[in-house]
Enzyme design. Structure first.
Site, short mmCIF file in Angstrom:
data_model
loop_
_atom_site.label_atom_id
_atom_site.label_comp_id
_atom_site.label_asym_id
_atom_site.label_seq_id
_atom_site.Cartn_x
_atom_site.Cartn_y
_atom_site.Cartn_z
N TYR A 1 0.84 -1.20 0.00
CA TYR A 1 0.00 0.00 0.00
C TYR A 1 0.88 1.25 0.00
O TYR A 1 0.64 2.18 -0.78
CB TYR A 1 -0.90 -0.03 1.24
N LYS B 1 0.98 3.97 -2.91
CA LYS B 1 0.53 5.35 -2.66
C LYS B 1 1.67 6.35 -2.88
O LYS B 1 1.42 7.48 -3.31
CB LYS B 1 -0.05 5.47 -1.25
#
Ligand code: NAD
Length: 259
Positions: A154, A158
């Site tokens: 993640y 991101k």
């Protein structure tokens, strides 16, 4: 603020994207609810229409180039243009790196990074001609700037959105296309609700401790960010009249990660 504008929002059948769709529609935009869950997307569109807005549901798996191109075209066919893309669809899979499967890693990059690239590329086909312009807003996270245990895929994904957005700010400028990354702190959506018991189990602590000591420990006031806080930021950026704001990230997090 968005009268006459057309917005396509991915992952808008739930959580943050759904709130942005409602806020944009109230501000006068025609909104396309693009989601892998078509039934939920259509339901959201019906709710917006019942509220007096203009909306349509669109089936779109953001990892599939043909689906992204066809869905984007369907929106332009229906509403006549595309002015705003909010690339928001996302999932979360938590695990320590040592146990993170390569399949899960690739799934995370596909939805967050490939999805952002494919939806951007599709949207630009309608924003670049005649330098018509537009706004591209990526849903990053405080994890676009910070690392957290269990979130390797993640955080990597991101962080990647910052790079994509900065390149788009430079390439898009001559076509009046501006890009932004919104970086929310923890927002209590289905995506986060699912993580609380998972993290409690993985870290051997209670669910209340996950919320207090992990999710909100670095905020200034111990408060969750609300979907509306993120949606109001997305409205401000979509309505901003020129390129003074482009290529930046906007952290909406009750003070977690001050830049
Ligand atoms: P959510 O689970 O409520 O909604 C995500 C939506 O994305 C769902 O409707 C789902 O069907 C859709 N989706 C999933 N895979 C898809 C795909 N392949 N193609 C199209 N749609 C797909 O999640 P949320 O919390 O609203 O998260 C939205 C975005 O905000 C995500 O990118 C997430 O990483 C980001 N974000 C969330 C938080 C938070 O605390 N909730 C914080 C920072 C950033």
């Amino acid at each position: 603020m968005l009268n006459g504008k057309v917005a396509l929002i991915t992952g808008a059948a739930s959580g943050i994207g759904k709130e942005i769709a409602f806020v944009y529609a109230k501000a006068g935009a025609a909104v396309a609810i693009a989601d892998i869950n078509l039934a939920a997307a259509q339901q959201t569109a019906e709710e917006i229409k019942a509220d007096g807005g203009r909306a349509m549901g669109v089936a779109m798996d953001v990892t599939n180039e043909d689906a992204v191109n066809a869905g984007t075209k369907a929106v332009v066919d229906a509403f006549g243009a595309l002015d705003i893309l909010v690339s928001n669809a996302g999932i979360q899979i938590v695990n320590p790196i040592v146990d993170y499967t390569f399949a899960d890693w690739k799934k995370m990059q596909a939805i967050h990074v490939d999805g952002a690239f494919l939806t951007t590329k599709a949207a630009l086909q309608y924003m670049y001609p005649n330098n018509r312009g537009g706004k591209v807003i990526y849903m990053g996270s405080v994890h676009s700037h910070e690392g957290s245990k269990l979130k390797s895929a993640y955080c990597a994904a991101k962080h990647a959105l910052l790079g994509l957005s900065r390149v788009l700010a430079k390439e898009g400028a001559e076509h009046n296309v501006h890009s932004h990354v919104i970086c929310p702190g923890f927002v209590r959506t289905p995506l986060v609700a699912k993580q609380i018991p998972e993290q409690a189990k993985e870290l051997g602590i209670s669910e209340a401790e996950v919320v207090k000591n992990i999710m909100l420990s670095d905020t200034v006031d111990g408060v969750f960010t609300a979907t509306d806080d993120v949606a109001q930021t997305a409205l401000f950026l979509a309505a901003f009249p020129n390129g003074a704001l482009t290529g930046q990230s906007f952290v909406v997090s009750h003070g977690w990660h001050m830049q």
